[in-house]
Design a protein around this motif. Structure first.
Motif, mmCIF file in Angstrom:
data_model
loop_
_atom_site.group_PDB
_atom_site.id
_atom_site.type_symbol
_atom_site.label_atom_id
_atom_site.label_comp_id
_atom_site.label_asym_id
_atom_site.label_seq_id
_atom_site.Cartn_x
_atom_site.Cartn_y
_atom_site.Cartn_z
ATOM 1 N N ARG A 24 4.760 17.289 33.866
ATOM 2 C CA ARG A 24 5.512 15.889 34.127
ATOM 3 C C ARG A 24 6.993 15.795 32.783
ATOM 4 N NH1 ARG A 24 1.249 12.635 33.388
ATOM 5 N NH2 ARG A 24 1.444 12.678 31.080
ATOM 6 N N PRO A 25 8.125 15.314 34.116
ATOM 7 C CA PRO A 25 8.907 15.072 33.330
ATOM 8 C C PRO A 25 9.009 13.898 32.619
ATOM 9 C CG PRO A 25 9.164 14.615 35.688
ATOM 10 C CD PRO A 25 7.892 15.920 35.592
ATOM 11 N N ASP A 26 9.863 14.129 31.063
ATOM 12 C CA ASP A 26 9.667 12.164 30.371
ATOM 13 C C ASP A 26 11.153 11.606 31.524
ATOM 14 O OD1 ASP A 26 12.270 13.282 28.064
ATOM 15 O OD2 ASP A 26 11.800 14.549 29.982
ATOM 16 N N ARG A 27 10.104 10.617 31.067
ATOM 17 C CA ARG A 27 11.285 9.123 31.427
ATOM 18 C C ARG A 27 12.537 8.963 30.710
ATOM 19 N NH1 ARG A 27 5.910 7.738 32.768
ATOM 20 N NH2 ARG A 27 6.259 6.356 31.663
ATOM 21 N N THR A 28 13.362 10.076 30.926
ATOM 22 C CA THR A 28 14.550 9.063 29.477
ATOM 23 C C THR A 28 15.612 8.933 30.336
ATOM 24 O OG1 THR A 28 15.097 11.597 29.719
ATOM 25 C CG2 THR A 28 13.712 10.651 28.182
ATOM 26 N N PRO A 29 17.227 8.017 29.812
ATOM 27 C CA PRO A 29 17.922 8.190 30.679
ATOM 28 C C PRO A 29 18.555 9.726 31.207
ATOM 29 C CG PRO A 29 17.942 7.119 28.621
ATOM 30 C CD PRO A 29 16.879 8.135 28.918
ATOM 31 N N LYS A 30 19.091 9.437 32.584
ATOM 32 C CA LYS A 30 19.461 10.420 33.105
ATOM 33 C C LYS A 30 20.526 11.156 32.213
ATOM 34 C CE LYS A 30 21.285 11.754 37.093
ATOM 35 N NZ LYS A 30 22.095 11.683 38.786
ATOM 36 N N VAL A 31 20.585 12.419 32.387
ATOM 37 C CA VAL A 31 21.735 12.985 31.448
ATOM 38 C C VAL A 31 22.840 13.699 32.596
ATOM 39 C CG1 VAL A 31 22.551 14.864 29.517
ATOM 40 C CG2 VAL A 31 20.523 12.938 29.086
ATOM 41 N N THR A 32 23.814 13.575 32.550
ATOM 42 C CA THR A 32 24.788 14.157 33.171
ATOM 43 C C THR A 32 25.457 15.487 32.679
ATOM 44 O OG1 THR A 32 26.267 12.882 33.425
ATOM 45 C CG2 THR A 32 24.530 13.189 35.007
ATOM 46 N N ARG A 34 28.689 14.968 32.660
ATOM 47 C CA ARG A 34 29.441 14.999 31.674
ATOM 48 C C ARG A 34 29.139 13.624 30.891
ATOM 49 N NH1 ARG A 34 32.731 8.998 34.936
ATOM 50 N NH2 ARG A 34 34.055 8.526 33.506
ATOM 51 N N THR A 35 27.946 13.808 30.747
ATOM 52 C CA THR A 35 27.029 13.013 29.993
ATOM 53 C C THR A 35 27.495 14.346 28.281
ATOM 54 O OG1 THR A 35 25.331 11.750 30.812
ATOM 55 C CG2 THR A 35 24.931 12.244 28.290
ATOM 56 N N ILE A 36 27.580 15.468 28.625
ATOM 57 C CA ILE A 36 27.219 16.255 27.913
ATOM 58 C C ILE A 36 28.481 16.360 26.946
ATOM 59 C CG2 ILE A 36 26.655 18.712 26.933
ATOM 60 C CD1 ILE A 36 24.267 19.047 29.257
ATOM 61 N N LEU A 37 29.850 16.120 27.895
ATOM 62 C CA LEU A 37 30.809 16.386 27.314
ATOM 63 C C LEU A 37 31.520 15.489 27.134
ATOM 64 C CD1 LEU A 37 32.587 18.480 30.588
ATOM 65 C CD2 LEU A 37 31.903 19.805 28.077
ATOM 66 N N ALA A 38 30.994 14.575 27.431
ATOM 67 C CA ALA A 38 31.237 13.087 26.476
ATOM 68 C C ALA A 38 30.930 13.307 25.208
ATOM 69 C CB ALA A 38 31.227 11.550 27.707
ATOM 70 N N ASP A 39 30.544 13.330 25.018
ATOM 71 C CA ASP A 39 29.760 13.652 23.624
ATOM 72 C C ASP A 39 31.143 14.527 22.477
ATOM 73 O OD1 ASP A 39 28.688 14.268 21.000
ATOM 74 O OD2 ASP A 39 26.103 14.587 21.841
ATOM 75 N N GLY A 40 31.581 13.923 21.823
ATOM 76 C CA GLY A 40 32.456 14.091 20.711
ATOM 77 C C GLY A 40 32.097 15.073 20.189
ATOM 78 N N PRO A 41 31.338 15.069 18.902
ATOM 79 C CA PRO A 41 30.578 16.829 18.300
ATOM 80 C C PRO A 41 30.748 17.696 19.173
ATOM 81 C CG PRO A 41 29.222 14.573 17.695
ATOM 82 C CD PRO A 41 30.155 14.271 18.520
ATOM 83 N N VAL A 42 30.223 17.772 20.046
ATOM 84 C CA VAL A 42 29.365 18.448 21.496
ATOM 85 C C VAL A 42 31.120 19.243 22.041
ATOM 86 C CG1 VAL A 42 28.385 19.141 23.252
ATOM 87 C CG2 VAL A 42 27.014 18.579 21.888
ATOM 88 N N ARG A 161 18.148 16.896 25.244
ATOM 89 C CA ARG A 161 19.353 17.778 26.396
ATOM 90 C C ARG A 161 20.287 19.165 25.623
ATOM 91 N NH1 ARG A 161 23.842 12.913 26.301
ATOM 92 N NH2 ARG A 161 24.294 12.606 23.620
ATOM 93 N N ARG A 162 18.888 19.273 24.441
ATOM 94 C CA ARG A 162 19.206 20.870 24.128
ATOM 95 C C ARG A 162 19.440 21.403 24.775
ATOM 96 N NH1 ARG A 162 15.161 20.731 19.714
ATOM 97 N NH2 ARG A 162 16.899 19.439 18.563
ATOM 98 N N ALA A 163 18.591 21.803 25.689
ATOM 99 C CA ALA A 163 18.965 23.289 26.656
ATOM 100 C C ALA A 163 19.920 23.146 27.849
ATOM 101 C CB ALA A 163 17.735 23.531 27.532
ATOM 102 N N ARG A 164 20.396 22.321 28.144
ATOM 103 C CA ARG A 164 21.019 21.999 29.106
ATOM 104 C C ARG A 164 22.444 22.062 27.888
ATOM 105 N NH1 ARG A 164 18.768 16.135 31.547
ATOM 106 N NH2 ARG A 164 17.805 16.729 29.647
ATOM 107 N N THR A 165 22.402 21.386 27.073
ATOM 108 C CA THR A 165 24.070 21.173 26.584
ATOM 109 C C THR A 165 24.447 23.310 25.665
ATOM 110 O OG1 THR A 165 23.512 19.465 24.846
ATOM 111 C CG2 THR A 165 25.438 20.972 23.634
ATOM 112 N N PHE A 166 22.896 23.765 25.682
ATOM 113 C CA PHE A 166 23.137 25.779 25.653
ATOM 114 C C PHE A 166 22.893 26.111 27.313
ATOM 115 C CE2 PHE A 166 21.126 25.391 20.798
ATOM 116 C CZ PHE A 166 22.363 25.154 20.558
ATOM 117 N N SER A 167 23.130 25.407 28.116
ATOM 118 C CA SER A 167 23.305 26.143 29.426
ATOM 119 C C SER A 167 25.077 25.736 28.890
ATOM 120 C CB SER A 167 22.749 25.693 30.145
ATOM 121 O OG SER A 167 22.880 23.899 30.459
#
Length: 450
Positions: A24-32, A34-42, A161-167
């Motif tokens: 069952r998916p968790d109800r967290t804010p949508k991560v796209t 663009r969200t990942i690439l907008a994270d300065g450290p990442v 969003r750890r797995a998405r970031t590593f992807s």
């Protein structure tokens, strides 16, 4: 002490979610994306590593020809190529403590600059022996840089969003390596040493990016009192899930390196393909893998790591073992495409799983062990697969390539899901000032200019 006691207790950024392993998916804010690439450290880590790997992609296809320019045989060429991997394997053992002492910023900067200087010395080497020594030193720099990058990402990326970031991270590395190959081929027309000089320059640029924009994450202020006082790695190895993720990484790198070794030989001798056909077949694998990396990251973050890994690893092992049974080029390419999909499904969860299990103050040691197992597979896998192909046949060689990945599936079945989620009644994250997803976990990092 069991796995549950040692896993990091990282609540969701929204404070609500489902239970791990329920599908069952968790109800967290949508991560796209663009969200990942907008994270300065990442973005800092990703862009700097992309630049460094673009240089390495320039060198990869040309390095065997550069080695041959010294008038050595094919065996000596293999020695030069292996020097990089072997040095990296040895340095993985000490890279973790070095990163922990120096910090991610200094370690990444030093590592990539060592790689660049060593690449320049390789290009300028007057003898083959000196070229081998210099190229081996480049592997030492690579070990330090990637250990620092893994440790950094495990600290600054929220669990949600750890797995998405590593992807995205791995996808960018694949793209940089693929893009570097034709550039290196074009530069080699000027001279075989030119791609090495160009890669050295790219490493200097990447080193400047890390030094200028990377910031060490602040130390965690919350200490887990349940943690033992023994050696960090021995404490981590007590966890069955941690041992599983190490073995999974060994099996994956074993398989990938063996495929890169055996596939061209099999395609040439058994299917009659030339260099263009072999390249096209391997490109199918890479493209299908890239296509599913990010969707697989979404699934891993939402539904958990374990069963996605079981499906991907099992599919990858079966398709790899079946490659040696094909007799037609089309069937061979189709199997590689299916294997690429399975690789994308399986490839994003191991580093995310590592992050689930690793306390922040042990990230460097855990990453060093993780990379050591991967590099060990990368060295041993193609060696055993090549020997098997020579004395037993290609069908057996592909089974040898797939065997550790298949065994890792059996190992994984007894491991609990590592993707932790808070109960439905958990209050919002704002009411948890000590949450590891708070602003203190995301140091302000200047954005890298586009």
């Amino acid at each position: 002490m069991d796995t549950e006691e040692r896993e990091r207790d990282e609540p969701e950024s929204s404070g609500v979610g489902g239970s791990a392993g329920t599908g069952r998916p968790d109800r967290t804010p949508k991560v796209t994306l663009r969200t990942i690439l907008a994270d300065g450290p990442v973005r800092t880590a990703m862009v700097g590593t992309f630049v460094a790997m673009l240089g390495f992609g320039m060198v990869g296809p040309v390095l065997p020809l550069f080695a041959r320019s010294f008038g050595v045989g094919y065996g000596a060429v293999a020695v030069m190529i292996s020097a990089y991997a072997l040095t990296r394997l040895v340095l993985d053992v000490v890279a973790g403590p070095v990163v922990k002492r120096m910090g991610e910023r200094a370690s990444a900067t030093t590592g990539v600059l060592v790689t660049g200087v060593a690449g320049g010395l390789t290009a300028a080497a007057p003898t083959f022996a000196l070229a081998v020594v210099a190229w081996g030193a480049a592997g030492a720099g690579s070990a330090l840089m990637f250990t620092a990058m893994y440790s950094y990402l495990l600290k600054v990326v929220p669990e949600t969003r750890r797995a998405r970031t590593f992807s995205v991270f791995w996808g960018s590395l694949s793209v940089s390596f693929i893009a570097g190959a034709p550039i290196g081929g074009a530069l080699a027309r000027i001279g075989l040493a030119v791609p090495l000089w160009a890669a050295a320059g790219m490493s200097v640029v990447a080193g400047w990016m890390f030094f200028r924009y990377l910031r060490n994450p602040p130390a965690r202020t919350v200490v887990d009192a349940r943690r033992g006082g023994g050696h960090p790695l021995r404490e981590m190895l007590r966890m069955r899930a941690f041992r599983a993720v190490l073995f999974i990484n060994l099996g994956l790198f074993w398989l990938f390196a063996a495929i890169n070794t055996v596939v061209p030989l099999f395609a040439q001798r058994s299917l009659g393909l030339g260099t263009v056909g072999i390249s096209a077949a391997l490109t199918v694998f890479v493209l299908t893998e890239l296509a599913v990396l990010y969707p697989a990251g979404i699934a891993s973050d939402r539904f958990g790591r374990k069963w996605l890994l079981v499906i991907g690893l099992l599919g990858l092992a079966i398709t790899t073992a079946a490659l040696g049974l094909t007799s037609e080029a089309v069937a061979f390419a189709v199997l590689l495409g299916v294997g690429g999909i399975a690789s994308g499904v399986a490839g994003v969860s191991p580093p995310a799983m590592l992050g689930d299990l690793t306390p922040e103050d042990r990230s460097a040691v855990s990453v060093a062990a993780y990379r050591f197992c991967g590099d060990l597979g990368y060295v041993v896998g193609p060696l055993l697969a090549g020997i098997t192909a020579q004395f037993v046949g290609f069908a057996a060689a592909f089974v040898v390539a797939a065997l550790p990945t298949f065994l890792s599936v059996l190992f994984l079945l007894s491991v609990p899901e590592t993707r932790k989620r808070p109960p439905e009644t958990a209050p919002p994250a704002a009411e948890h000032p000590a949450s590891p997803l708070s602003a203190s976990e995301h140091p302000v990092t200047p954005a890298i200019p586009p």
